[in-house]
Design a protein around this motif. Structure first.
Motif, PDB file in Angstrom:
ATOM      1  N   LYS A  80     -14.028 -13.548   4.083  1.00  0.00           N
ATOM      2  CA  LYS A  80     -13.093 -12.591   4.674  1.00  0.00           C
ATOM      3  C   LYS A  80     -13.791 -11.548   5.545  1.00  0.00           C
ATOM      4  N   SER A  81     -14.998 -11.128   5.135  1.00  0.00           N
ATOM      5  CA  SER A  81     -15.660 -10.063   5.893  1.00  0.00           C
ATOM      6  C   SER A  81     -16.098 -10.548   7.272  1.00  0.00           C
ATOM      7  N   SER A  82     -16.603 -11.776   7.386  1.00  0.00           N
ATOM      8  CA  SER A  82     -17.002 -12.248   8.720  1.00  0.00           C
ATOM      9  C   SER A  82     -15.782 -12.547   9.582  1.00  0.00           C
ATOM     10  N   VAL A  83     -14.703 -13.030   8.980  1.00  0.00           N
ATOM     11  CA  VAL A  83     -13.470 -13.258   9.746  1.00  0.00           C
ATOM     12  C   VAL A  83     -12.921 -11.917  10.241  1.00  0.00           C
ATOM     13  N   LEU A  84     -13.033 -10.905   9.402  1.00  0.00           N
ATOM     14  CA  LEU A  84     -12.565  -9.570   9.773  1.00  0.00           C
ATOM     15  C   LEU A  84     -13.281  -9.078  11.038  1.00  0.00           C
ATOM     16  N   LYS A  85     -14.582  -9.311  11.094  1.00  0.00           N
ATOM     17  CA  LYS A  85     -15.350  -8.862  12.275  1.00  0.00           C
ATOM     18  C   LYS A  85     -14.904  -9.627  13.528  1.00  0.00           C
ATOM     19  N   ILE A  86     -14.679 -10.929  13.375  1.00  0.00           N
ATOM     20  CA  ILE A  86     -14.232 -11.745  14.517  1.00  0.00           C
ATOM     21  C   ILE A  86     -12.887 -11.224  15.041  1.00  0.00           C
ATOM     22  N   VAL A 125      -8.098  -0.536  17.347  1.00  0.00           N
ATOM     23  CA  VAL A 125      -8.338  -1.093  16.015  1.00  0.00           C
ATOM     24  C   VAL A 125      -9.364  -0.259  15.260  1.00  0.00           C
ATOM     25  N   VAL A 126      -9.133  -0.067  13.978  1.00  0.00           N
ATOM     26  CA  VAL A 126     -10.115   0.569  13.103  1.00  0.00           C
ATOM     27  C   VAL A 126     -10.497  -0.450  12.037  1.00  0.00           C
ATOM     28  N   LEU A 127     -11.813  -0.719  11.948  1.00  0.00           N
ATOM     29  CA  LEU A 127     -12.299  -1.646  10.926  1.00  0.00           C
ATOM     30  C   LEU A 127     -12.917  -0.816   9.803  1.00  0.00           C
ATOM     31  N   THR A 128     -12.502  -1.092   8.578  1.00  0.00           N
ATOM     32  CA  THR A 128     -13.045  -0.315   7.478  1.00  0.00           C
ATOM     33  C   THR A 128     -13.108  -1.158   6.210  1.00  0.00           C
ATOM     34  N   ARG A 129     -13.646  -0.593   5.123  1.00  0.00           N
ATOM     35  CA  ARG A 129     -13.817  -1.403   3.919  1.00  0.00           C
ATOM     36  C   ARG A 129     -13.693  -0.561   2.648  1.00  0.00           C
ATOM     37  N   LYS A 165      -9.193   8.598   6.407  1.00  0.00           N
ATOM     38  CA  LYS A 165      -9.356   7.631   7.504  1.00  0.00           C
ATOM     39  C   LYS A 165      -8.119   6.774   7.787  1.00  0.00           C
ATOM     40  N   ILE A 166      -7.554   6.144   6.747  1.00  0.00           N
ATOM     41  CA  ILE A 166      -6.503   5.148   7.011  1.00  0.00           C
ATOM     42  C   ILE A 166      -5.222   5.802   7.522  1.00  0.00           C
ATOM     43  N   ILE A 167      -4.731   6.813   6.798  1.00  0.00           N
ATOM     44  CA  ILE A 167      -3.454   7.424   7.196  1.00  0.00           C
ATOM     45  C   ILE A 167      -3.557   8.073   8.588  1.00  0.00           C
ATOM     46  N   PRO A 168      -4.635   8.846   8.880  1.00  0.00           N
ATOM     47  CA  PRO A 168      -4.724   9.404  10.244  1.00  0.00           C
ATOM     48  C   PRO A 168      -4.718   8.311  11.319  1.00  0.00           C
ATOM     49  N   ALA A 169      -5.411   7.207  11.075  1.00  0.00           N
ATOM     50  CA  ALA A 169      -5.447   6.124  12.072  1.00  0.00           C
ATOM     51  C   ALA A 169      -4.054   5.518  12.261  1.00  0.00           C
ATOM     52  N   LEU A 170      -3.331   5.310  11.174  1.00  0.00           N
ATOM     53  CA  LEU A 170      -1.975   4.741  11.272  1.00  0.00           C
ATOM     54  C   LEU A 170      -1.049   5.723  11.998  1.00  0.00           C
ATOM     55  N   ASN A 171      -1.230   7.003  11.725  1.00  0.00           N
ATOM     56  CA  ASN A 171      -0.402   8.018  12.402  1.00  0.00           C
ATOM     57  C   ASN A 171      -0.661   8.063  13.903  1.00  0.00           C
ATOM     58  N   GLU A 172      -1.872   7.616  14.300  1.00  0.00           N
ATOM     59  CA  GLU A 172      -2.181   7.554  15.736  1.00  0.00           C
ATOM     60  C   GLU A 172      -1.763   6.219  16.348  1.00  0.00           C
ATOM     61  N   GLY A 173      -1.076   5.385  15.558  1.00  0.00           N
ATOM     62  CA  GLY A 173      -0.561   4.117  16.070  1.00  0.00           C
ATOM     63  C   GLY A 173      -1.593   3.006  16.124  1.00  0.00           C
ATOM     64  N   LYS A 174      -2.648   3.130  15.325  1.00  0.00           N
ATOM     65  CA  LYS A 174      -3.708   2.117  15.365  1.00  0.00           C
ATOM     66  C   LYS A 174      -3.456   0.966  14.380  1.00  0.00           C
ATOM     67  N   ILE A 175      -4.205  -0.110  14.626  1.00  0.00           N
ATOM     68  CA  ILE A 175      -4.221  -1.228  13.673  1.00  0.00           C
ATOM     69  C   ILE A 175      -5.417  -0.984  12.761  1.00  0.00           C
ATOM     70  N   VAL A 176      -5.180  -0.917  11.454  1.00  0.00           N
ATOM     71  CA  VAL A 176      -6.279  -0.731  10.504  1.00  0.00           C
ATOM     72  C   VAL A 176      -6.544  -2.068   9.810  1.00  0.00           C
ATOM     73  N   LEU A 177      -7.794  -2.561   9.960  1.00  0.00           N
ATOM     74  CA  LEU A 177      -8.211  -3.790   9.279  1.00  0.00           C
ATOM     75  C   LEU A 177      -9.135  -3.368   8.141  1.00  0.00           C
ATOM     76  N   CYS A 178      -8.700  -3.573   6.909  1.00  0.00           N
ATOM     77  CA  CYS A 178      -9.450  -3.053   5.770  1.00  0.00           C
ATOM     78  C   CYS A 178      -9.930  -4.188   4.858  1.00  0.00           C
ATOM     79  N   ASP A 179     -11.257  -4.234   4.668  1.00  0.00           N
ATOM     80  CA  ASP A 179     -11.880  -5.241   3.813  1.00  0.00           C
ATOM     81  C   ASP A 179     -11.709  -4.800   2.356  1.00  0.00           C
TER      82      ASP A 179
END
Ligand code: TYD
Length: 206
Positions: free
Chosen positions: A15-21, A33-37, A80-94
């Motif tokens: 899942k982690s390498s697919v997440l990066k792709i 997009v915000v990538l986080t874990r 991190k997650i809620i502020p990013a969502l409030n800015e209309g971003k896609i959050v991808l969380c591992d």
């Protein structure tokens, strides 16, 4: 439009390498997009992660472990997650809440409902919009990890095979329980195929 996507699965599910792709692919298409874990994602949450995953902490009480995951999640969500969502971003969380439900609730035996209740304090009832479950037989997953020297083996990797089977069974139970939020991905396929399936699942929600 914001979208909160979590990537879940057992050890070595890819899942982690697919997440990066996917992160790169969505950025290339112009999405914010915000990538986080988890555990981790912010400096305070990463410090909690170090305590949880420290190989020396073999005496850790199961509820201490569950509550530390929840504490780390709380910090991560608020900072991190809620502020990013409030800015209309896609959050991808591992990994996120479902890892606690499957590992601590199911496999560790604390009870999925009890761990969910404890996490409700941390998350204020917020669930991901989409959860991709990368389903793989744990024996294959652990073989992949030992073949990949770049990825350090942590305390939880060392758990018995039975534990990892229980993790998988618990994730399947969660898929039954929360069907509309989950997409199950056969992680035994090639990385390209798995990434394509995951990409399509996300795009269909955008
Ligand atoms: P990590 O090195 O990030 O592993 P992976 O690449 O498999 O995601 O370690 C995270 C470990 O923590 C992993 O074994 C799963 C476990 N975990 C829980 O038990 N509960 C949780 O709530 C979370 C987020 C992770």
């Amino acid at each position: 439009m914001s979208l909160f996507v979590t990537f879940e699965g057992g050890e070595g599910s890819g899942k982690s390498s697919v997440l990066k792709i996917l992160n790169q692919r969505l950025i290339d298409e112009g999405y914010p997009v915000v990538l986080t874990r988890e555990p981790g994602g912010t400096p305070i949450a990463e410090q909690i992660r170090n305590v949880i995953l420290d190989k020396a902490n073999t005496d850790m009480d199961p509820w201490t472990e569950a509550l530390l995951y929840a504490a780390s999640r709380r910090q991560h969500l608020v900072e991190k997650i809620i502020p990013a969502l409030n800015e209309g971003k896609i959050v991808l969380c591992d990994r996120f809440l479902d890892s606690s439900l499957a590992y601590q609730g199911g496999a560790r035996g604390l009870g999925i409902d009890k761990v969910l209740a404890a996490n409700m304090f941390a998350t204020e009832g917020r669930f991901p919009d989409l959860t991709l479950f990368f389903d793989l037989d744990p024996e294959t997953g652990l073989d992949r990890i030992s073949a990949n020297s770049a990825r350090e083996v942590n305390r939880l990797d060392l758990e018995k095979m039975e534990f990892h089977q229980k993790v998988r069974a618990s994730f399947k139970q969660l898929v039954e329980q929360y069907g509309d939020r989950f997409v199950v991905i056969d992680a035994s396929k090639s990385k390209e195929e798995v990434a394509e399936e995951a990409y399509r699942a996300i795009k269909s929600r955008l």
